[in-house]
Design an enzyme around this catalytic site. Sequence first.
Site, PDB file in Angstrom:
ATOM      1  CG  ASP A 121      40.396  44.192  52.066  1.00 13.02           C
ATOM      2  OD1 ASP A 121      39.473  45.038  52.184  1.00 13.02           O
ATOM      3  OD2 ASP A 121      40.476  43.417  51.101  1.00 13.02           O
ATOM      4  CG  ASP A 131      40.870  50.976  47.063  1.00 12.15           C
ATOM      5  OD1 ASP A 131      39.974  50.589  47.818  1.00 12.15           O
ATOM      6  OD2 ASP A 131      41.154  50.408  45.995  1.00 12.15           O
ATOM      7  CD  GLU A 171      36.922  45.980  47.187  1.00 12.63           C
ATOM      8  OE1 GLU A 171      36.354  46.242  46.127  1.00 12.63           O
ATOM      9  OE2 GLU A 171      38.164  46.033  47.305  1.00 12.63           O
ATOM     10  CD  GLU A 172      41.483  46.386  47.352  1.00  7.96           C
ATOM     11  OE1 GLU A 172      41.328  45.977  46.196  1.00  7.96           O
ATOM     12  OE2 GLU A 172      41.467  47.592  47.643  1.00  7.96           O
ATOM     13  CG  ASP A 197      35.961  50.980  47.659  1.00  8.96           C
ATOM     14  OD1 ASP A 197      37.084  51.508  47.633  1.00  8.96           O
ATOM     15  OD2 ASP A 197      35.771  49.760  47.502  1.00  8.96           O
TER      16      ASP A 197
HETATM   17  C1  LIG Z   1      37.367  42.487  42.996  1.00 10.12           C
HETATM   18  C2  LIG Z   1      38.567  43.376  42.863  1.00 10.12           C
HETATM   19  C3  LIG Z   1      39.789  42.554  43.025  1.00 10.12           C
HETATM   20  C4  LIG Z   1      38.524  44.450  43.866  1.00 10.12           C
HETATM   21  C5  LIG Z   1      39.294  45.718  43.646  1.00 10.12           C
HETATM   22  N1  LIG Z   1      38.534  46.735  44.311  1.00 10.12           N
HETATM   23  C6  LIG Z   1      38.878  48.003  44.395  1.00 10.12           C
HETATM   24  O1  LIG Z   1      39.891  48.456  43.903  1.00 10.12           O
HETATM   25  C7  LIG Z   1      37.899  48.883  45.136  1.00 10.12           C
HETATM   26  N2  LIG Z   1      38.377  50.110  45.494  1.00 10.12           N
HETATM   27  C8  LIG Z   1      39.460  46.052  42.186  1.00 10.12           C
HETATM   28  O2  LIG Z   1      40.546  45.828  41.666  1.00 10.12           O
HETATM   29  O3  LIG Z   1      38.506  46.549  41.572  1.00 10.12           O
END
Ligand SMILES: CC(C)C[C@H](NC(=O)CN)C(=O)O
Length: 451
Positions: free
Chosen positions: A127, A158, A192-193, A221
Amino acid sequence: MAGFLLAAIMILLGSSSSSSSSSSGSSAVLEPLFQYIHGHQNEFVQRLGEWVAIQSDSSDPAMWREVKRLLNVTAQKIQEMGGRVEFADVGTQQLASGETVALPPVLLADFERDARKPTLCIYGHVDVQPAKKEDGWVTDPYNLTEVNGNLYGRGATDNKGPVLAWLHAVEAYQATKQELPVNLKFIIEGMEETGSDGLEELTRQRNESFFSDVDYIVISDNVWVSRRPALTYGTRGSTYFFVEVKGVNQDLHSGVWGGCYQEPMSDLIALLDSLIDHSGKILVPGLNEAVAPLTEEERKLYENIHFDVEEVKKEMGINHFLQDTKEGILMARWRYPSLSIHGIEGAFSDPGSKTVIPRRVIGKFSIRQVPNMEPAVVERQVKEHLQQVFTKRKSPNSLAVTTTVGAKPWVADLKDPQYVAGRKAVKAGLRNFIVTIIINLLISVFISTTK
Ligand SMILES: CC(C)C[C@H](NC(=O)CN)C(=O)O
């Protein structure tokens, strides 16, 4: 793209050097693998383009069908390579409208198992966060575009590129009839996002089944700090805040109504401004007190990290960092909390002018947390602080502060045998890669001089 794939191959080869498998990280393995990768570069990039074109934005439930579509595409690719797949249900989410909807499932996959080999489980997500050309993208975010040898597209790094790199690594091993040096499992999610809803519970539920034979988990990641390979041993946590200020029940014309009532946007700007000062210091009382103190041992670790401040400044267009030293900058990015303001919903943000006074605005910011901060405590501290600032303004408007995410920080022990093995694996993989490049160069020089 080639970088991700190389990293995946490096880890596989590195793992093989510590396993009893007959495959080794020698150039006999590398040579055909690299030839295959070289010969299929365009195909790999084209596939990444197809993945990037799928707008798998997990922040918008209306787009979850696209998240599921990409999970299906991923599952199909794994099945084509002989893998077994399962879509694990991770429950539901209640939307702001009150409606309850099923979350996109988590994809679990594995390949035929050889009991003599260690088992590696690859985590990834397919995602992305929202992206619009108007956000400042030079190219269409959902159309993978090459500019000066770099590929730009939402999720290219990402995390679609790294997930695909792992699949392409398996493909390269299979197509060149090389034996994979490890057993492989995959856990691929689509939320995840927005905070990986349901994932933690699923990993707990499957601890004694799917994960019971897993020796190592690889999370591709994150980014390297420089062009040198890097192993991530911690990430900051995050809590995402929504600050809603509501005023009258309709948008109003500033020429007609401006000046006679307290505008929600002024309240919101004052609230956001109360959070952080010009030096980056978070002004929420008590918040910085929980931060784990810096030990001398930890401080020393930063000295050897390769990070060229001047080069980064040039590359990123940053003319001034808030910290004066490399160590200071890295610590600010990794071991201290930070607060970032992301946007204001309900405010006019298109090009051109508009004289409307918005009736309701929602400010969005997040706090990256570090050991020993607790998301629940941070949430309480921030809410109390904002309420206090708002009360002092004696505004007739209403304030509501809500949160999402609440991800805890984590930091692993660098001396843990898995990190020691990881360091060795990267070094071994890199050494093999360099040896192969040199051999290839020597061969091509020999061929051209004997022609
Ligand atoms: C929990 C966050 C919103 C997830 C996001 N994750 C990533 O960018 C992982 N590559 C973040 O902003 O950290």
